[in-house]
Motif scaffolding. Structure first.
Motif, short mmCIF file in Angstrom:
data_model
loop_
_atom_site.label_atom_id
_atom_site.label_comp_id
_atom_site.label_asym_id
_atom_site.label_seq_id
_atom_site.Cartn_x
_atom_site.Cartn_y
_atom_site.Cartn_z
N PHE A 106 0.88 -1.13 -0.09
CA PHE A 106 -0.03 0.16 0.14
C PHE A 106 0.98 1.25 -0.03
O PHE A 106 2.07 1.25 0.33
CB PHE A 106 -1.11 0.03 1.28
N LYS A 107 0.39 2.26 -0.45
CA LYS A 107 1.30 3.51 -0.74
C LYS A 107 1.50 4.30 0.62
O LYS A 107 0.82 4.17 1.66
CB LYS A 107 0.08 4.33 -1.63
N ALA A 108 2.69 4.88 0.45
CA ALA A 108 3.31 5.41 1.73
C ALA A 108 2.52 6.68 1.96
O ALA A 108 2.14 7.49 1.00
CB ALA A 108 4.69 6.00 1.51
N ALA A 109 2.03 6.86 3.26
CA ALA A 109 1.16 8.09 3.49
C ALA A 109 1.71 9.00 4.36
O ALA A 109 1.21 10.04 4.34
CB ALA A 109 0.03 7.54 4.27
N ASP A 110 2.90 8.88 4.93
CA ASP A 110 3.73 9.71 5.72
C ASP A 110 4.74 10.25 5.29
O ASP A 110 5.35 9.64 4.19
CB ASP A 110 4.08 8.84 7.23
N THR A 111 5.29 11.34 5.59
CA THR A 111 6.57 11.96 5.03
C THR A 111 7.76 10.98 5.61
O THR A 111 7.92 10.53 6.64
CB THR A 111 6.73 13.41 5.63
N ILE A 112 8.55 11.00 4.43
CA ILE A 112 9.64 9.95 4.69
C ILE A 112 10.90 10.92 4.90
O ILE A 112 11.39 11.62 3.77
CB ILE A 112 9.95 9.06 3.67
N LYS A 113 11.87 10.81 5.81
CA LYS A 113 12.92 11.41 6.08
C LYS A 113 14.19 10.53 6.31
O LYS A 113 14.06 9.68 6.92
CB LYS A 113 12.95 12.66 7.19
N GLU A 114 15.13 10.88 5.51
CA GLU A 114 16.52 10.13 5.59
C GLU A 114 17.49 10.81 6.84
O GLU A 114 17.43 12.08 6.71
CB GLU A 114 17.25 10.10 4.32
N ALA A 115 18.02 10.12 7.87
CA ALA A 115 18.64 10.80 8.74
C ALA A 115 20.11 10.42 8.75
O ALA A 115 20.29 9.01 8.52
CB ALA A 115 18.02 10.84 10.02
N ASP A 116 21.10 10.88 9.41
CA ASP A 116 22.38 10.38 9.38
C ASP A 116 22.57 9.64 10.79
O ASP A 116 21.33 9.49 11.46
CB ASP A 116 23.42 11.35 9.34
N ILE A 122 18.97 14.31 6.76
CA ILE A 122 19.72 14.50 5.46
C ILE A 122 18.74 14.97 4.53
O ILE A 122 19.19 16.13 3.74
CB ILE A 122 20.53 13.15 5.19
N LYS A 123 17.85 14.31 4.29
CA LYS A 123 16.91 14.53 2.97
C LYS A 123 15.50 14.07 3.32
O LYS A 123 15.25 13.10 4.10
CB LYS A 123 17.51 13.95 1.97
N THR A 124 14.61 15.08 2.81
CA THR A 124 13.11 14.78 2.85
C THR A 124 12.66 13.94 1.55
O THR A 124 12.91 14.76 0.50
CB THR A 124 12.43 15.60 3.18
N HIS A 125 12.22 12.78 1.34
CA HIS A 125 11.96 11.92 0.35
C HIS A 125 10.43 12.28 0.02
O HIS A 125 9.62 12.50 0.63
CB HIS A 125 12.10 10.74 0.35
N SER A 126 10.01 12.37 -1.24
CA SER A 126 8.76 12.66 -1.69
C SER A 126 8.05 11.09 -1.53
O SER A 126 8.84 10.05 -1.63
CB SER A 126 8.74 13.13 -2.93
N ARG A 127 6.83 11.12 -1.01
CA ARG A 127 5.98 9.90 -0.80
C ARG A 127 5.58 9.53 -2.28
O ARG A 127 5.29 8.19 -2.40
CB ARG A 127 4.83 10.41 -0.08
N LEU A 128 5.81 10.21 -3.29
CA LEU A 128 5.07 9.78 -4.79
C LEU A 128 6.03 8.67 -5.10
O LEU A 128 7.34 8.51 -5.26
CB LEU A 128 5.32 10.97 -5.70
N GLY A 129 5.28 7.56 -5.20
CA GLY A 129 6.10 6.16 -5.85
C GLY A 129 6.58 5.31 -4.87
O GLY A 129 7.09 4.39 -5.01
#
Length: 217
Positions: A106-116, A122-129
């Motif tokens: 099922f599609k991601a509904a939350d904001t996805i962030k990458e951390a060190d 480090i980066k905020t990833h788009s939920r799209l896809g």
């Protein structure tokens, strides 16, 4: 009440798309599961085999125990995903039959962030896809076997079985499923499950056994 695994197995036993079921479990649980098979009269269970050291090793043991033709579709499903239904089983099988491999998600509904390593973003990833992958995951028997053998020879462990197929360069089709098709792994999941199924219909254990099953041709 019955164990969580019993409810999961019943969904596949009742499915019009499934011919046989192979159950993979830890050695200490084999006796209890055999009792469950006999009690529920699960006629589609073709084998009950001892699993490996981890999830992927257990899946490989299951694949080795399956008797199937190269073009047959084999499904891998987690016993702790009890809210599987015949419709989703069929859609995953049909997608795998067309594409070679397919998996529920099922599609991601939350904001996805990458951390060190210190927890700083480090980066905020788009939920799209982005998708949360679940089971069942399915592929042609020959493709699944090739992927498992290749991973074993390379001593590579993926986060799910479809990653092993991706490593071969093959494509995997995602089949969207309901968020109710989630894996029960912690107390919060159990509480959510009780909102879906009344507590007097099923006992919620911590089973996480996997099984492989090949559909009707």
């Amino acid at each position: 009440k019955e164990p969580l695994l019993g409810h999961t197995l019943q969904a596949f036993e009742s499915s019009s798309f499934i011919d046989t079921i192979t159950i993979v479990a830890s050695e200490e649980n084999l006796g209890e599961i055999q009792y469950l098979i006999d009690k529920k009269q699960l006629s589609k269970v073709a084998a009950l085999v001892k699993g490996g050291e981890n999830r992927q090793d257990s899946a490989y043991e299951g694949i080795k125990a399956v008797k199937a033709e190269p073009s047959d579709i084999v499904l891998i499903h987690n016993g702790a995903n009890p809210f599987i239904d015949n419709n989703l089983i069929g859609r995953v099988i049909m997608a795998a039959n067309d594409a070679g491999a397919a998996a529920a998600g099922f599609k991601a509904a939350d904001t996805i962030k990458e951390a060190d390593e210190k927890g700083f973003v480090i980066k905020t990833h788009s939920r799209l896809g982005l998708w949360h992958m679940q089971t069942p995951q399915a592929a042609r028997f020959d493709l699944m076997t090739q992927a498992m053998v290749h991973a074993y020879n390379e001593q590579y462990y993926g986060t799910d079985d479809m990653e092993l197929i991706e490593k071969l360069g093959a494509k995997v089709k995602i089949v969207e499923c309901s968020r109710e098709n989630f894996k029960i792994t912690n107390p919060i999941d159990l509480e959510n499950a009780r909102l879906i199924l009344s507590a007097d219909r099923i006992g919620f254990g911590q089973d996480s056994h996997k099984f492989e099953s090949s559909p009707k041709k």
